[in-house]
Design a protein around this motif. Sequence first.
Motif, PDB file in Angstrom:
ATOM      1  N   LYS A  58      -1.673  12.643 -44.232  1.00  0.00           N
ATOM      2  CA  LYS A  58      -0.500  11.881 -44.453  1.00  0.00           C
ATOM      3  C   LYS A  58       0.507  12.816 -44.259  1.00  0.00           C
ATOM      4  O   LYS A  58       1.524  12.504 -43.852  1.00  0.00           O
ATOM      5  CB  LYS A  58      -0.642  10.986 -45.628  1.00  0.00           C
ATOM      6  CG  LYS A  58      -1.379   9.753 -45.923  1.00  0.00           C
ATOM      7  CD  LYS A  58      -1.519   9.173 -46.840  1.00  0.00           C
ATOM      8  CE  LYS A  58      -2.333   7.972 -46.933  1.00  0.00           C
ATOM      9  NZ  LYS A  58      -2.327   7.302 -48.451  1.00  0.00           N
ATOM     10  N   GLU A  59       0.625  14.097 -45.005  1.00  0.00           N
ATOM     11  CA  GLU A  59       1.670  14.925 -44.881  1.00  0.00           C
ATOM     12  C   GLU A  59       1.708  15.411 -43.429  1.00  0.00           C
ATOM     13  O   GLU A  59       3.014  15.737 -43.163  1.00  0.00           O
ATOM     14  CB  GLU A  59       1.169  16.030 -45.793  1.00  0.00           C
ATOM     15  CG  GLU A  59       1.320  15.902 -47.248  1.00  0.00           C
ATOM     16  CD  GLU A  59       0.633  16.831 -48.325  1.00  0.00           C
ATOM     17  OE1 GLU A  59       0.132  17.911 -47.663  1.00  0.00           O
ATOM     18  OE2 GLU A  59       0.762  16.594 -49.295  1.00  0.00           O
ATOM     19  N   ASP A  82       1.052  13.894 -40.774  1.00  0.00           N
ATOM     20  CA  ASP A  82       1.729  12.820 -39.920  1.00  0.00           C
ATOM     21  C   ASP A  82       3.446  12.447 -40.191  1.00  0.00           C
ATOM     22  O   ASP A  82       4.096  12.232 -39.480  1.00  0.00           O
ATOM     23  CB  ASP A  82       1.180  11.362 -40.191  1.00  0.00           C
ATOM     24  CG  ASP A  82      -0.301  11.269 -39.417  1.00  0.00           C
ATOM     25  OD1 ASP A  82      -0.888  12.123 -38.836  1.00  0.00           O
ATOM     26  OD2 ASP A  82      -1.430  10.455 -39.912  1.00  0.00           O
ATOM     27  N   LEU A  83       3.333  12.761 -41.349  1.00  0.00           N
ATOM     28  CA  LEU A  83       5.104  12.793 -42.035  1.00  0.00           C
ATOM     29  C   LEU A  83       5.858  13.733 -41.470  1.00  0.00           C
ATOM     30  O   LEU A  83       6.989  13.464 -40.805  1.00  0.00           O
ATOM     31  CB  LEU A  83       5.198  12.632 -43.400  1.00  0.00           C
ATOM     32  CG  LEU A  83       6.292  12.400 -44.006  1.00  0.00           C
ATOM     33  CD1 LEU A  83       7.020  10.911 -43.408  1.00  0.00           C
ATOM     34  CD2 LEU A  83       6.472  12.224 -45.458  1.00  0.00           C
ATOM     35  N   ALA A 118       6.329  12.978 -37.801  1.00  0.00           N
ATOM     36  CA  ALA A 118       7.093  11.933 -37.701  1.00  0.00           C
ATOM     37  C   ALA A 118       8.355  12.246 -37.810  1.00  0.00           C
ATOM     38  O   ALA A 118       9.476  11.872 -37.017  1.00  0.00           O
ATOM     39  CB  ALA A 118       7.080  10.756 -38.522  1.00  0.00           C
ATOM     40  N   LYS A 119       8.914  13.318 -38.675  1.00  0.00           N
ATOM     41  CA  LYS A 119      10.130  13.988 -38.710  1.00  0.00           C
ATOM     42  C   LYS A 119      10.802  14.745 -37.682  1.00  0.00           C
ATOM     43  O   LYS A 119      11.919  14.474 -37.145  1.00  0.00           O
ATOM     44  CB  LYS A 119      10.288  14.559 -40.072  1.00  0.00           C
ATOM     45  CG  LYS A 119       9.977  13.768 -41.452  1.00  0.00           C
ATOM     46  CD  LYS A 119      10.173  14.805 -42.541  1.00  0.00           C
ATOM     47  CE  LYS A 119      10.143  14.089 -44.017  1.00  0.00           C
ATOM     48  NZ  LYS A 119      10.041  14.934 -45.237  1.00  0.00           N
ATOM     49  N   TYR A 171       2.050   5.041 -37.464  1.00  0.00           N
ATOM     50  CA  TYR A 171       2.941   6.234 -37.304  1.00  0.00           C
ATOM     51  C   TYR A 171       4.359   5.937 -36.678  1.00  0.00           C
ATOM     52  O   TYR A 171       5.543   6.593 -36.940  1.00  0.00           O
ATOM     53  CB  TYR A 171       2.346   7.022 -36.107  1.00  0.00           C
ATOM     54  CG  TYR A 171       3.073   8.467 -35.687  1.00  0.00           C
ATOM     55  CD1 TYR A 171       3.057   9.246 -36.578  1.00  0.00           C
ATOM     56  CD2 TYR A 171       4.005   8.196 -34.450  1.00  0.00           C
ATOM     57  CE1 TYR A 171       4.021  10.335 -36.115  1.00  0.00           C
ATOM     58  CE2 TYR A 171       4.412   9.434 -34.184  1.00  0.00           C
ATOM     59  CZ  TYR A 171       4.461  10.564 -34.929  1.00  0.00           C
ATOM     60  OH  TYR A 171       5.187  11.720 -34.525  1.00  0.00           O
ATOM     61  N   LYS A 199       6.504   5.386 -39.759  1.00  0.00           N
ATOM     62  CA  LYS A 199       7.038   6.888 -40.402  1.00  0.00           C
ATOM     63  C   LYS A 199       8.173   7.365 -39.347  1.00  0.00           C
ATOM     64  O   LYS A 199       9.031   7.862 -40.142  1.00  0.00           O
ATOM     65  CB  LYS A 199       5.707   7.713 -40.239  1.00  0.00           C
ATOM     66  CG  LYS A 199       4.816   7.508 -41.330  1.00  0.00           C
ATOM     67  CD  LYS A 199       3.797   8.262 -41.254  1.00  0.00           C
ATOM     68  CE  LYS A 199       2.461   8.403 -42.141  1.00  0.00           C
ATOM     69  NZ  LYS A 199       1.769   6.906 -42.115  1.00  0.00           N
ATOM     70  N   ARG A 244      11.152   5.213 -40.339  1.00  0.00           N
ATOM     71  CA  ARG A 244      11.792   5.589 -41.705  1.00  0.00           C
ATOM     72  C   ARG A 244      12.453   7.142 -41.565  1.00  0.00           C
ATOM     73  O   ARG A 244      13.431   7.289 -42.394  1.00  0.00           O
ATOM     74  CB  ARG A 244      10.584   5.700 -42.546  1.00  0.00           C
ATOM     75  CG  ARG A 244      10.156   4.335 -43.051  1.00  0.00           C
ATOM     76  CD  ARG A 244      10.935   3.089 -43.800  1.00  0.00           C
ATOM     77  NE  ARG A 244      11.236   4.003 -44.979  1.00  0.00           N
ATOM     78  CZ  ARG A 244      10.558   3.588 -46.212  1.00  0.00           C
ATOM     79  NH1 ARG A 244       9.545   2.885 -45.849  1.00  0.00           N
ATOM     80  NH2 ARG A 244      10.845   4.071 -47.372  1.00  0.00           N
ATOM     81  N   SER A 245      11.714   7.930 -40.936  1.00  0.00           N
ATOM     82  CA  SER A 245      12.223   9.327 -40.727  1.00  0.00           C
ATOM     83  C   SER A 245      13.826   9.340 -40.064  1.00  0.00           C
ATOM     84  O   SER A 245      14.734  10.086 -40.363  1.00  0.00           O
ATOM     85  CB  SER A 245      11.368  10.206 -39.889  1.00  0.00           C
ATOM     86  OG  SER A 245      10.129  10.348 -40.275  1.00  0.00           O
TER      87      SER A 245
END
Length: 210
Positions: free
Chosen positions: A64-65, A67-68, A71-72, A189, A192, A195-196
């Motif tokens: 998850k970390e 992927d985040l 995404a950012k 994804y 994410k 949201r980013s």
Amino acid sequence: MRVHSSEKIEQLKRLRRAGHSIEDLVRMLSIPKTTVWHHIQGIKLRKEYILRLKANQGGSKLKKERDLAKAKENARTLLNSKHRRLVELLAMLYWAEGDNKNAFSFTNTNSEMISMFIIILEKCFNISRDQLLVTVRYFTGMSRDSCLKHWSVVTKVPKKQINMYYNDGGKRGRTEFGICRIGVRKSGYLFKVIRSLIAEIPEEINCPRS
């Protein structure tokens, strides 16, 4: 409240004793997480199963970390690309609708806005029409066929791919063709990234980079 058979509950307990996680049991047996949790209380797992479950939880957290973080980075890349204006528009539309969601979806009654949203998904995120999840909510006094035809034309999605939901609460809708909701298959994804973008754009405005 749904009542599950004693056989299914016994199967649930048996699978838990064999070391399956709560998520595994929810997926395998189609039982709500709260129900699973209720019935596995008091079941002691062997030490090797506990260690394996903890290791898997750690792996999921790391994924998850990663992927985040990805995404950012993707969001920043999009904001520095030729599609900047489009992704900013998409993010603002999504944010303005209400960013209190647990999954990617966009709902509106305006045909042009829905069409524009889909076109941006297509151009900037390579989302094809067959990946779209289209749900139309229509109300008392509306023609199901007219609503279906309208949103099929707007979204360019075949009628058979559109889920029609009738609001039987007796309320009359204020629009002619009801409400259209756009989702995307396997959009974790994408969610994410959006949201980013929503987090990145105000930061750029408030703290412009030199």
